[in-house]
Design an enzyme around this catalytic site. Structure first.
Site, PDB file in Angstrom:
ATOM      1  N   GLY A  44       0.837  -1.197   0.000  1.00  0.00           N
ATOM      2  CA  GLY A  44       0.000   0.000   0.000  1.00  0.00           C
ATOM      3  C   GLY A  44       0.871   1.245   0.000  1.00  0.00           C
ATOM      4  O   GLY A  44       0.628   2.213  -0.744  1.00  0.00           O
ATOM      5  N   THR A  45       1.900   1.200   0.829  1.00  0.00           N
ATOM      6  CA  THR A  45       2.823   2.330   0.959  1.00  0.00           C
ATOM      7  C   THR A  45       3.440   2.672  -0.396  1.00  0.00           C
ATOM      8  O   THR A  45       3.613   3.854  -0.731  1.00  0.00           O
ATOM      9  CB  THR A  45       3.948   1.942   1.945  1.00  0.00           C
ATOM     10  OG1 THR A  45       3.345   1.650   3.197  1.00  0.00           O
ATOM     11  CG2 THR A  45       4.954   3.052   2.106  1.00  0.00           C
ATOM     12  N   THR A 105       8.368  -5.648   4.707  1.00  0.00           N
ATOM     13  CA  THR A 105       7.152  -6.380   5.071  1.00  0.00           C
ATOM     14  C   THR A 105       7.507  -7.827   5.416  1.00  0.00           C
ATOM     15  O   THR A 105       8.341  -8.442   4.751  1.00  0.00           O
ATOM     16  CB  THR A 105       6.047  -6.397   3.980  1.00  0.00           C
ATOM     17  OG1 THR A 105       5.068  -7.394   4.329  1.00  0.00           O
ATOM     18  CG2 THR A 105       6.549  -6.734   2.592  1.00  0.00           C
ATOM     19  N   GLN A 114       4.882 -12.293  15.263  1.00  0.00           N
ATOM     20  CA  GLN A 114       5.691 -12.512  14.058  1.00  0.00           C
ATOM     21  C   GLN A 114       6.310 -11.224  13.532  1.00  0.00           C
ATOM     22  O   GLN A 114       7.250 -11.241  12.742  1.00  0.00           O
ATOM     23  CB  GLN A 114       4.831 -13.167  12.961  1.00  0.00           C
ATOM     24  CG  GLN A 114       4.423 -14.581  13.335  1.00  0.00           C
ATOM     25  CD  GLN A 114       3.283 -15.108  12.478  1.00  0.00           C
ATOM     26  OE1 GLN A 114       3.508 -15.791  11.499  1.00  0.00           O
ATOM     27  NE2 GLN A 114       2.055 -14.794  12.861  1.00  0.00           N
ATOM     28  N   ARG A 115       5.735 -10.098  13.920  1.00  0.00           N
ATOM     29  CA  ARG A 115       6.258  -8.809  13.454  1.00  0.00           C
ATOM     30  C   ARG A 115       7.103  -8.114  14.506  1.00  0.00           C
ATOM     31  O   ARG A 115       7.595  -7.010  14.289  1.00  0.00           O
ATOM     32  CB  ARG A 115       5.080  -7.892  13.124  1.00  0.00           C
ATOM     33  CG  ARG A 115       4.733  -7.927  11.696  1.00  0.00           C
ATOM     34  CD  ARG A 115       3.574  -7.096  11.279  1.00  0.00           C
ATOM     35  NE  ARG A 115       3.149  -5.960  12.037  1.00  0.00           N
ATOM     36  CZ  ARG A 115       1.949  -5.410  11.910  1.00  0.00           C
ATOM     37  NH1 ARG A 115       1.073  -5.924  11.065  1.00  0.00           N
ATOM     38  NH2 ARG A 115       1.611  -4.358  12.595  1.00  0.00           N
ATOM     39  N   HIS A 132      -0.646 -12.207   4.946  1.00  0.00           N
ATOM     40  CA  HIS A 132      -1.696 -11.516   4.198  1.00  0.00           C
ATOM     41  C   HIS A 132      -2.224 -12.420   3.095  1.00  0.00           C
ATOM     42  O   HIS A 132      -2.613 -13.540   3.392  1.00  0.00           O
ATOM     43  CB  HIS A 132      -1.166 -10.180   3.676  1.00  0.00           C
ATOM     44  CG  HIS A 132      -2.250  -9.196   3.400  1.00  0.00           C
ATOM     45  ND1 HIS A 132      -2.218  -8.339   2.323  1.00  0.00           N
ATOM     46  CD2 HIS A 132      -3.413  -8.951   4.034  1.00  0.00           C
ATOM     47  CE1 HIS A 132      -3.311  -7.602   2.315  1.00  0.00           C
ATOM     48  NE2 HIS A 132      -4.044  -7.950   3.356  1.00  0.00           N
ATOM     49  N   ASP A 142       5.559 -10.073   4.869  1.00  0.00           N
ATOM     50  CA  ASP A 142       4.834 -10.911   3.900  1.00  0.00           C
ATOM     51  C   ASP A 142       5.678 -11.266   2.671  1.00  0.00           C
ATOM     52  O   ASP A 142       5.343 -12.207   1.952  1.00  0.00           O
ATOM     53  CB  ASP A 142       3.555 -10.193   3.426  1.00  0.00           C
ATOM     54  CG  ASP A 142       2.649  -9.820   4.575  1.00  0.00           C
ATOM     55  OD1 ASP A 142       2.700 -10.490   5.621  1.00  0.00           O
ATOM     56  OD2 ASP A 142       1.888  -8.838   4.447  1.00  0.00           O
TER      57      ASP A 142
END
Ligand code: F6P
Length: 357
Positions: A113-114, A134, A283-284, A180, A136
């Site tokens: 998105g960024t 990310t 996880q982040r 995601h 992801d």
């Protein structure tokens, strides 16, 4: 003199600080006179002129620190052209703040998105350089994003821990893994953690095939089964629904997430106990792993080099083991998914991992 804005946007991940440190150290070492404007909480800071002046000192000692010293937030691209609640034109406001501060460039760290908004700002005439973050790993134009390896480590550890308790009880365990709409993280953590079944969005699953895989293990004398299920895993039936019908089904689902639905269906079909574990945002979190520290530092340094050369409009990415500059226009709006025919999936299947297909 270069006046540089920096912001981190979207969901955070490990090594954001390491990347910013790499960038600022590179600029410092070059001897170029620089002024750094750190925008608070992502694009919000740029929209509302919320920033702090930073020096090289602020980026010292943050290599191992998770999160982001600038803060972050999600500013959906979908509504970026819509005025805010006070009627403010957000894109125009970002441009005005950039010009008011006489920035030479804005460095943006973010995911999908960024990057759409970063590219929009580029199209609007701002000098932009971006860095791919990310967990992801779903960003187009780069083989790897920072945060991904750290998240793989954490998700793998979650699966490792489940192994011992699953073995003691002879249960079926589902570990739900972030990522995601793509399967990079669940696939890699699943393989690293020795999962028997891995379900990813790119390969819609058939619940009967999943049950077959579990029963096959039973027959071979394995008392337990470990499943790594992507948060975006989808059944064959659901994959055939229209977007609208799928959304409706998900909104009305009695289950908190896909893993609970899969667990219920397995329990129904096998009469066996199934437990679900969701490591979620762990996880982040926490400190970046050594790979990410090195990788993010390299990307940051290369972003510094681009700025010193006055090369703008690029994401610093990683292709075929080389750091590369990728035009933002090529990155924005594209998702890097896993091909169901990828070699890694074939290899996983060769060792008996089921993908429920
Ligand atoms: O994009 C990173 C990610 O952690 C995804 O894996 C996950 O789907 C999403 O962000 C969670 O978002 P939030 O932090 O807004 O709940």
């Amino acid at each position: 003199m270069k006046r540089i804005g920096i912001l981190t946007s979207g969901g955070d991940c490990q090594a954001l600080n390491a990347a910013m440190r790499g960038l600022v150290k590179c600029l410092d070492v070059s001897g170029e006179n620089i002024e750094i404007y750190g925008f608070i909480d992502g694009y919000k800071g740029l929209i509302y002129g919320d920033f702090k002046m930073l020096t090289g000192h602020d980026f010292s000692g943050i290599l191992t620190k998770g999160g982001t010293i600038l803060g972050t937030s999600r500013t959906p691209f979908k509504t970026i052209r819509e005025p805010d609640e006070d009627g403010l034109d957000k894109v125009e406001a970002m441009k005005q703040n950039y010009y008011k501060l006489k920035l030479d460039v804005i460095v943006i760290l973010g995911g999908n998105g960024t990057h759409k908004t970063a590219n929009l700002l580029r199209e609007e005439g701002l000098n932009v350089v971006t860095l791919p973050k990310t967990i992801d790993n779903d960003l187009w134009g780069t083989d790897m994003t920072f945060g991904f390896q750290s998240a793989v480590d954490i998700a793998t550890e979650a699966i490792d821990c489940i192994h011992t308790t699953a073995a003691s009880h002879g249960r079926i365990f589902i570990v739900e893994i972030m990522g995601h709409k793509v399967g990079w993280l669940p696939l890699n953590a699943g393989m690293a953690g020795g999962a028997d079944i891995i379900l990813i969005p790119e390969i819609p699953y058939d619940i009967d095939k999943v049950v077959e895989a579990i029963q096959g293990r039973d027959k071979r004398g394995s008392k337990f089964t470990i499943m790594a299920v992507a948060e975006g895993a989808i059944s064959k039936e659901d994959a055939a629904l229209s977007k609208k019908d799928l959304r409706k089904k998900q909104e009305n689902s009695p289950y908190p997430s896909v893993s609970y639905e899969i667990a219920a269906r397995i329990q129904e079909k096998t009469g066996k106990e199934v437990r679900v574990t969701v490591p979620g945002h762990t996880q982040r979190g926490g400190s970046p792993c050594p790979y990410d520290r090195v990788f993010a530092t390299r990307l940051g340094a290369e972003a510094g080099k681009l700025i010193l050369n006055g090369e703008y409009g690029f994401m610093v990415g990683y292709k075929n083991r080389e750091i590369v500059k990728v035009p933002l226009d090529d990155v924005a709006g594209k998702l890097k998914t896993l091909s169901p025919d990828a070699t890694i999936i074939k290899e996983a299947k060769m060792i008996g991992i089921s993908f429920g297909d």
